[in-house]
Motif scaffolding. Structure first.
Motif, PDB file in Angstrom:
ATOM      1  N   GLU A  65       0.900  -1.211  -0.098  1.00 48.24           N
ATOM      2  CA  GLU A  65       0.001  -0.091   0.033  1.00 48.24           C
ATOM      3  C   GLU A  65       0.718   1.312   0.036  1.00 48.24           C
ATOM      4  O   GLU A  65       0.239   2.340  -0.131  1.00 48.24           O
ATOM      5  CB  GLU A  65      -0.816   0.056   1.213  1.00 48.24           C
ATOM      6  CG  GLU A  65      -2.096  -1.299   1.162  1.00 48.24           C
ATOM      7  CD  GLU A  65      -2.886  -1.160   2.189  1.00 48.24           C
ATOM      8  OE1 GLU A  65      -2.698  -0.499   3.371  1.00 48.24           O
ATOM      9  OE2 GLU A  65      -3.703  -1.934   2.222  1.00 48.24           O
ATOM     10  N   ARG A 112      -2.195   5.715   0.993  1.00 45.88           N
ATOM     11  CA  ARG A 112      -2.332   4.436   0.918  1.00 45.88           C
ATOM     12  C   ARG A 112      -2.643   3.712  -0.544  1.00 45.88           C
ATOM     13  O   ARG A 112      -3.805   4.430  -0.907  1.00 45.88           O
ATOM     14  CB  ARG A 112      -2.946   3.330   2.077  1.00 45.88           C
ATOM     15  CG  ARG A 112      -2.592   3.596   3.363  1.00 45.88           C
ATOM     16  CD  ARG A 112      -3.020   2.833   4.263  1.00 45.88           C
ATOM     17  NE  ARG A 112      -2.834   3.222   5.783  1.00 45.88           N
ATOM     18  CZ  ARG A 112      -3.516   2.942   6.871  1.00 45.88           C
ATOM     19  NH1 ARG A 112      -4.326   1.937   6.902  1.00 45.88           N
ATOM     20  NH2 ARG A 112      -3.274   3.188   7.765  1.00 45.88           N
ATOM     21  N   GLU A 114      -4.698   1.843  -2.194  1.00 41.55           N
ATOM     22  CA  GLU A 114      -5.897   0.845  -2.028  1.00 41.55           C
ATOM     23  C   GLU A 114      -6.541   0.890  -3.161  1.00 41.55           C
ATOM     24  O   GLU A 114      -6.657   1.793  -3.917  1.00 41.55           O
ATOM     25  CB  GLU A 114      -6.515   1.097  -0.389  1.00 41.55           C
ATOM     26  CG  GLU A 114      -5.604   0.971   0.434  1.00 41.55           C
ATOM     27  CD  GLU A 114      -6.348   0.766   1.982  1.00 41.55           C
ATOM     28  OE1 GLU A 114      -6.743  -0.198   1.808  1.00 41.55           O
ATOM     29  OE2 GLU A 114      -6.526   1.679   2.629  1.00 41.55           O
ATOM     30  N   ARG A 120     -12.868   4.302   1.468  1.00 41.56           N
ATOM     31  CA  ARG A 120     -11.568   3.942   1.503  1.00 41.56           C
ATOM     32  C   ARG A 120     -10.912   4.628   0.261  1.00 41.56           C
ATOM     33  O   ARG A 120     -11.457   4.485  -0.775  1.00 41.56           O
ATOM     34  CB  ARG A 120     -11.571   2.531   1.165  1.00 41.56           C
ATOM     35  CG  ARG A 120     -10.045   1.813   1.023  1.00 41.56           C
ATOM     36  CD  ARG A 120     -10.324   0.395   0.970  1.00 41.56           C
ATOM     37  NE  ARG A 120     -10.955  -0.608   2.137  1.00 41.56           N
ATOM     38  CZ  ARG A 120     -10.390  -0.439   3.407  1.00 41.56           C
ATOM     39  NH1 ARG A 120      -8.993  -0.018   3.643  1.00 41.56           N
ATOM     40  NH2 ARG A 120     -10.885  -1.309   4.151  1.00 41.56           N
TER      41      ARG A 120
HETATM   42 MG    MG Z   1      -6.209  -1.218   5.914  1.00 38.77          MG
END
Ligand code: MG
Ligand code: ATP
Length: 424
Positions: A65, A112, A114, A120
């Motif tokens: 990540e 990150r 992701e 997210r």
């Molecule tokens: Mg996580």
């Protein structure tokens, strides 16, 4: 030419959204100051080594990540994926841990790589707290009480649930890990792919698996709690009794392990089912080994981080944002006609001097009608109108923009008194 767009998973915060963020952030700052915590600000970029050494090589963050790149001089740098490692680095570097205790907080973006989805993102924001030099578990309880106070203040308490566990001391965890692996290898072929991989790299994370068959297998697995010695067991029991005393409900979740290597003893998460899959809004725990692991003198540490986007989403979806939050303007000043602009400036400044009024003065000219349209759109409660006649007579018109009250013409000198009546 094609227009350039922002990077996927990295969001702009638009003017209509920022009042909600400010509302949330102000609540957090208020609570932190009530408990005597101090702010620390760290850089967004650190040496890659910092995260590898602290978070652990075989964690999701470090394995897949991180945003890592070479600086022009060849140093490997990383956009911070979390704040604890940075905070420990800064505190250690500036001697904040030497013979003293610290209660610190920070806020800012984390990065990150992701898969972006609701709740997210690749650039997201955390507000984090780290305490150094306290063995616990009293400070662990204080951190949890502080977050509970925040949820109460924001109206979120009914929608979140505290899950808590203890990971024990490293040697207890090692003994458990060996037994866990010994048990799980019997079922290796039935485990999900991630868990198979973790069997050798990071077996504790298997407890986190969402796979139903893996969960079933785990039901028969050895329990970490059976490997805890007196100290870890006692600390955990004391923490739970402090939470009972504070009337904070919790659920002991023996499978809660958290993603990072550095935790020991207490770990906790505040979770919600109001957001779908991205349910953890605040997570933390104790990391007594981290400072020493990073080369400092052994110092106990404990902290948590909350995800700002997820909490703001919750406030929005549960309609918990008071309408005043969106009220950015009280008064819109309309000035149309010869000689009215100077007077409008004077009047607007007077209102700002008087304190408390948020005044939007018309700029960019326009007819009376077009200025009134802008006043209506601004969300202001009233318009103050200055025309040539008003300037001549030293008067001003107060026109309510909501409700049934009639407009009135008053002497300039009475303005503040009259305004108070209208803005109650
Ligand atoms: Mg996580
Ligand atoms: P998750 O299990 O959801 O991936 P995590 O365990 O990786 O979370 P932490 O490293 O504990 O998360 O970070 C603390 C909090 O920061 C999380 O509880 C969450 O609210 C928020 N957070 C973490 N990653 C993201 C992300 N990519 N986008 C938005 N918020 C995030």
């Amino acid at each position: 030419m094609a227009k350039i767009q922002a990077i996927r998973g990295m969001n702009d915060l638009l003017p209509q959204q920022s009042p909600v963020w400010q509302y949330f952030e102000n609540h957090v700052k208020k609570v932190l100051s009530l408990y005597g915590y101090n702010e620390i600000r760290m850089p967004v970029v650190e040496k890659t080594e910092l995260f590898k050494r602290s978070i652990g090589e075989v964690t999701d963050i470090v394995e897949k990540e991180m945003y890592t790149f070479d600086d022009r001089n060849g140093d490997s740098l990383t956009l911070r994926p979390e704040g604890t490692a940075c905070c420990v680095r800064a505190a250690e570097q500036h001697g904040l841990l030497y013979n003293q205790t610290q209660k610190l907080w920070y806020a800012g973006p984390m990065f990150r790589y992701e898969r972006p989805q609701k709740g997210r993102y690749r650039q997201f924001h955390q507000i984090g707290v780290e305490c150094f030099g306290f063995k616990g578990p009293d400070i662990d309880a204080e951190l949890i009480m502080m977050t509970a106070r925040l949820w109460k203040n924001l109206g979120l308490m009914d929608y979140v649930c505290l899950e808590i566990n203890t990971l024990g001391l490293p040697e207890e965890r090692l003994a458990f890990k060996n037994e866990l692996v010994r048990y799980l290898v019997q079922f290796e072929s039935e485990l999900d792919e991630d868990s198979k991989r973790r069997l050798t790299s990071n077996p504790l994370r298997i407890l986190d698996s969402k796979n139903l068959r893996t969960q079933e297998i785990l039901d028969g697995a050895p329990k970490l709690s059976d490997f805890l010695q007196e100290e870890s067991r006692g600390d955990f029991e004391n923490l739970l009794s402090l939470l009972d005393f504070a009337e904070i409900p919790y659920k002991v979740n023996t499978r809660l392990v958290r993603g990072l290597d550095y935790y020991s003893k207490t770990v906790f998460e505040w979770v919600t089912d109001a957001l779908g899959a991205q349910g953890t809004v605040c997570a933390g725990g104790r990391y007594d080994g981290l400072v020493a692991q990073m080369g400092g003198k052994s110092t106990p540490g404990v902290g948590f981080a909350m995800g700002v986007e997820r909490l703001v989403l919750m406030l929005e979806e549960l309609s918990l944002i008071p309408s005043e939050v969106h009220q950015q303007v009280d008064v819109y000043v309309v000035a149309a006609g010869e000689g009215t602009l100077q007077k409008a400036f004077k009047l607007s400044e007077e209102l700002r001097d008087a304190g408390g009024y948020k005044v939007l003065q018309n700029t960019g000219g326009g007819s009376f009608k077009s200025q009134m349209k802008k006043a209506d759109k601004s969300g202001a409660k009233i318009a103050l109108i200055l025309g040539e006649q008003e300037v001549q007579d030293n008067t001003v018109v107060i026109k309510p923009l909501f409700g049934d009250a009639k407009q009135v013409s008053i002497q300039h000198i009475d303005l503040i008194n009259e305004l108070n009546n209208f803005l109650q």
